[in-house]
Design an enzyme around this catalytic site. Sequence first.
Site, mmCIF file in Angstrom:
data_model
loop_
_atom_site.group_PDB
_atom_site.id
_atom_site.type_symbol
_atom_site.label_atom_id
_atom_site.label_comp_id
_atom_site.label_asym_id
_atom_site.label_seq_id
_atom_site.Cartn_x
_atom_site.Cartn_y
_atom_site.Cartn_z
ATOM 1 N N THR A 185 0.857 -1.166 0.000
ATOM 2 C CA THR A 185 0.000 0.000 0.000
ATOM 3 C C THR A 185 0.899 1.222 0.000
ATOM 4 O O THR A 185 1.877 1.274 0.742
ATOM 5 C CB THR A 185 -0.965 -0.022 1.213
ATOM 6 O OG1 THR A 185 -1.703 1.182 1.222
ATOM 7 C CG2 THR A 185 -0.258 -0.198 2.534
ATOM 8 N N GLU A 330 -5.108 -2.597 4.348
ATOM 9 C CA GLU A 330 -4.770 -3.235 5.628
ATOM 10 C C GLU A 330 -5.958 -3.973 6.243
ATOM 11 O O GLU A 330 -5.810 -4.671 7.238
ATOM 12 C CB GLU A 330 -4.296 -2.176 6.641
ATOM 13 C CG GLU A 330 -2.910 -1.617 6.348
ATOM 14 C CD GLU A 330 -2.945 -0.372 5.481
ATOM 15 O OE1 GLU A 330 -3.883 -0.231 4.664
ATOM 16 O OE2 GLU A 330 -2.032 0.460 5.613
ATOM 17 N N LYS A 438 -8.322 22.548 10.150
ATOM 18 C CA LYS A 438 -8.693 23.013 11.489
ATOM 19 C C LYS A 438 -8.878 24.519 11.438
ATOM 20 O O LYS A 438 -7.927 25.271 11.271
ATOM 21 C CB LYS A 438 -7.616 22.638 12.508
ATOM 22 C CG LYS A 438 -7.640 21.151 12.792
ATOM 23 C CD LYS A 438 -6.889 20.782 14.047
ATOM 24 C CE LYS A 438 -7.062 19.293 14.296
ATOM 25 N NZ LYS A 438 -5.859 18.612 14.676
ATOM 26 N N TRP A 443 -13.112 21.357 13.278
ATOM 27 C CA TRP A 443 -12.702 20.614 12.086
ATOM 28 C C TRP A 443 -13.711 20.810 10.962
ATOM 29 O O TRP A 443 -14.918 20.711 11.159
ATOM 30 C CB TRP A 443 -12.585 19.125 12.396
ATOM 31 C CG TRP A 443 -11.395 18.790 13.238
ATOM 32 C CD1 TRP A 443 -10.458 19.675 13.708
ATOM 33 C CD2 TRP A 443 -11.017 17.509 13.712
ATOM 34 N NE1 TRP A 443 -9.517 19.015 14.446
ATOM 35 C CE2 TRP A 443 -9.823 17.686 14.470
ATOM 36 C CE3 TRP A 443 -11.534 16.228 13.575
ATOM 37 C CZ2 TRP A 443 -9.174 16.623 15.072
ATOM 38 C CZ3 TRP A 443 -10.880 15.174 14.190
ATOM 39 C CH2 TRP A 443 -9.711 15.370 14.927
HETATM 40 P P1 AMP Z 1 -6.417 1.836 0.055
HETATM 41 O O1 AMP Z 1 -5.669 1.095 1.084
HETATM 42 O O2 AMP Z 1 -5.579 2.262 -1.106
HETATM 43 O O3 AMP Z 1 -7.642 1.113 -0.361
HETATM 44 O O4 AMP Z 1 -6.896 3.196 0.709
HETATM 45 C C1 AMP Z 1 -7.693 3.213 1.860
HETATM 46 C C2 AMP Z 1 -8.206 4.590 2.110
HETATM 47 O O5 AMP Z 1 -9.079 5.003 1.052
HETATM 48 C C3 AMP Z 1 -9.060 4.714 3.344
HETATM 49 O O6 AMP Z 1 -8.290 4.782 4.516
HETATM 50 C C4 AMP Z 1 -9.841 5.975 3.050
HETATM 51 O O7 AMP Z 1 -9.095 7.123 3.332
HETATM 52 C C5 AMP Z 1 -10.054 5.891 1.555
HETATM 53 N N1 AMP Z 1 -11.393 5.375 1.250
HETATM 54 C C6 AMP Z 1 -11.746 4.124 0.923
HETATM 55 N N2 AMP Z 1 -13.075 4.034 0.716
HETATM 56 C C7 AMP Z 1 -13.581 5.259 0.926
HETATM 57 C C8 AMP Z 1 -14.906 5.822 0.895
HETATM 58 N N3 AMP Z 1 -15.971 5.098 0.557
HETATM 59 N N4 AMP Z 1 -15.034 7.123 1.203
HETATM 60 C C9 AMP Z 1 -13.971 7.882 1.534
HETATM 61 N N5 AMP Z 1 -12.713 7.411 1.579
HETATM 62 C C10 AMP Z 1 -12.516 6.122 1.282
#
Ligand code: AMP
Length: 540
Positions: A185, A330, A438, A443
């Site tokens: 990742t 993760e 902020k 927030w």
């Molecule tokens: P990844 O490991 O590349 O799948 O990225 C994970 C991150 O994507 C999460 O921690 C979020 O910040 C973002 N993410 C995944 N799904 C969503 C969603 N439906 N809405 C907003 N952010 C999301």
Amino acid sequence: MLGLMQDYPLLTNTILDHGALNHGERELVTRSVEGPIRRSTLADLRSRSLKVAKALELEGVKLGDRIATMAWNTERHMEAWFGIMGNGAICHTLNPRLFAEQLDYIVNHAEDDIMFVDLTFMPIVEALKDRFSTVRKYIVLTDAEHMPETSLPGAVAYEDWIGAVDDDFQWKTFDENTAAALCYTSGTTGNPKGVLYSHRSNVLHGLTVNQPDVFGLTSEDVILAIVPMFHANAWALTYAVPAAGAKMIMPGAGMDGESIYELLDSEKVTATAAVPTVWLGLLQYLEETGKKLPYLNRVVVGGAACPPMMIRKFELDYGVELIHGWGMTEMSPVGSVGKMKHATSSLDREAQLKLKEKQGRSPYMVEMKIVDDDGGDLPRDGSSFGHLLVKGPAVSKGYYRIDEQVLTDDGWFDTGDIATIDPLGFMQITDRDKDVIKSGGEWISSIEIENVAVGCQGVTEAAVIGLPHPKWSERPLLIVVRDPGSEISAEEILAYLDGKIAKWWMPDDVQFVDEIPHTATGKIQKMDLRDTFKDYVFKT
Ligand code: AMP
């Protein structure tokens, strides 16, 4: 006293064996990289995965060796996937959209031994082969007829390679906690980190997403698995589909609206899953052609926030249930899904559509909570913002070959997201913790402003970042990519936002750009935007 139940390790091959024995006739349909649609079955998948496992054995692959794949979603990728794991090796999916430096780092960090590669990605791999110092053999996912001339060491066409063995092979057996798959990742800073799934976590996660209130797959379903296998297990569809005995459709390299529509229609797809950008392409194609989605009954949207406009289009214009999900690599990766529940059935349609903008509630086997900066629990009141922490059998407790404590002292994983959770359990992401704005000690949710802004006609994409402000410490700046030909002004966009977000969340200004930078997984690169606008000064 221990229970008197059988010792039955949760290994990924048990899912495949179940699918092949009980639903062996169920099809896998692939839009092949070579062009034509190819058809196989769950029985073929098992037989050919056994051949992969046997051929790897003859190559001298041992328990725990890393075997890489750089491939689209195809039946051959599925065979390699189950074959690698069934041999006891670790299936390391590579995201071809990463930068060359990241791929170089990842392959060497993982010390990949053999690599399966699709025809599309041969130029990437050929350019990097001298830097991939541990890879001794490349298996090109094609047949002899389509095998190109290549400089890759030990290159062989996949069909020739598995054609040389039969499927008379016993899956290897080992402890269910043995590593099965590896997926790096990439955050916004530093090197990518390897998330190491186990057989047990994969099997449990496949079952988690198959619960009726999650994706709820059945043997009647036809699934178009658009979300890539190189992006966190294709959201566990690789396991959920054979476990359910559903029919699986794989789009190969065809991710545009027309190609996706063609498969949805010709294969009578009932459920599908992808990130919002893919759905934007499909919705645009449907609008241009006037086509409908008569067979599709649910679409899962995740990986980035689902714009409210998309929820309304699928639900109201096309009669398709939209399931907004959230997760991360993760977490294997599904963490929450926004299926309605008993307590929401009395809400009117408008209120339900609004609720779908939230990222949803946790399924069994994912625990979540929000905490303040000091780690104190925050209430599930729908308005308190906090760091989102998670726990579960398919949640990481560390990264591959990185010696650092990842969990809190009491065993929670900090997702890096900021969220609210309401009394019904629906979680809403408001920001990444690094992107939180902020203002005057409060927030502001950049994601919520972006969601509203993209609903404004003339706006293709929107990003909100916080920039320094002498009085409020930070204020939001809205950055917009206009639709081609649109001349919409900053004043018009602000007038559109007025009344749709809290007054004090109103961006202090709007700036226009030709393009918003994205990461390899399609997320907005806010760090780059903050860098681009570092000298910008608010007039207010
Ligand atoms: P990844 O490991 O590349 O799948 O990225 C994970 C991150 O994507 C999460 O921690 C979020 O910040 C973002 N993410 C995944 N799904 C969503 C969603 N439906 N809405 C907003 N952010 C999301």
